[in-house]
Write a protein that holds these residues in place. Structure first.
Motif, PDB file in Angstrom:
ATOM      1  N   ASP A   1      11.355   4.915   5.551  1.00  0.00           N
ATOM      2  CA  ASP A   1      11.352   3.463   5.744  1.00  0.00           C
ATOM      3  C   ASP A   1      12.721   2.937   6.153  1.00  0.00           C
ATOM      4  O   ASP A   1      12.834   1.981   6.903  1.00  0.00           O
ATOM      5  CB  ASP A   1      10.902   2.788   4.440  1.00  0.00           C
TER       6      ASP A   1
ATOM      7  N   TYR B   1       6.355   1.621   9.482  1.00  0.00           N
ATOM      8  CA  TYR B   1       5.302   1.768   8.476  1.00  0.00           C
ATOM      9  C   TYR B   1       4.386   0.557   8.520  1.00  0.00           C
ATOM     10  O   TYR B   1       4.855  -0.580   8.533  1.00  0.00           O
ATOM     11  CB  TYR B   1       5.909   1.942   7.083  1.00  0.00           C
TER      12      TYR B   1
ATOM     13  N   ASN C   1       7.323   5.298   1.059  1.00  0.00           N
ATOM     14  CA  ASN C   1       7.466   5.578   2.484  1.00  0.00           C
ATOM     15  C   ASN C   1       8.796   6.301   2.657  1.00  0.00           C
ATOM     16  O   ASN C   1       9.853   5.727   2.398  1.00  0.00           O
ATOM     17  CB  ASN C   1       7.424   4.287   3.299  1.00  0.00           C
TER      18      ASN C   1
ATOM     19  N   VAL D   1       1.230   4.691   8.956  1.00  0.00           N
ATOM     20  CA  VAL D   1       2.477   4.659   9.722  1.00  0.00           C
ATOM     21  C   VAL D   1       2.163   4.796  11.208  1.00  0.00           C
ATOM     22  O   VAL D   1       1.217   5.477  11.587  1.00  0.00           O
ATOM     23  CB  VAL D   1       3.444   5.769   9.228  1.00  0.00           C
TER      24      VAL D   1
END
Length: 115
Positions: free
Chosen positions: A70, A30, A67, A45
């Motif tokens: 992540d 990310y 996110n 991303v």
């Protein structure tokens, strides 16, 4: 004050010359962190498939809420999978076109010449 709306950034299909039979992308990492404000044209991303590396770019200012992958960098997910959750002011949304776009960064492999 206008109410905020939310949207999921999904992995779009890559351009035809970069499509692969698996129809998946790996989440490399990310670029935008949770809680960060992104401006138009800024990447969210970094993604990669068999043929190329891409950035998923936002076309409107917004705030990254979550996110979604992540904790698992490198995970391969199908196209159209949501990867980022964002908040937007409705007045900032683009009037035409998509809210997110895929920007080609580099080729990972060369395609063999057509026979």
């Amino acid at each position: 004050m206008a109410a905020l709306i939310y949207e999921f950034a999904r992995i779009p299909k890559p351009p035809t010359q970069f499509r692969h039979q698996r129809d998946t992308m790996a989440v490399v990492h990310y670029v935008a962190e949770e809680g960060e404000r992104v401006e138009p044209g800024e990447p969210l991303v970094l993604l990669e498939n068999w043929w190329a590396r891409f950035e998923l770019v936002c076309r409107a200012p917004g705030t990254v809420a979550k996110n979604l992958f992540d904790a698992v960098p490198g995970i391969e997910v199908p196209t159209d999978t949501a990867v980022v959750f964002l908040f937007f002011d409705p007045a900032d949304l683009p009037k035409v076109g998509e809210l997110f776009e895929l920007r080609h960064l580099a080729d990972v492999r060369e395609r063999p010449p057509a026979r």
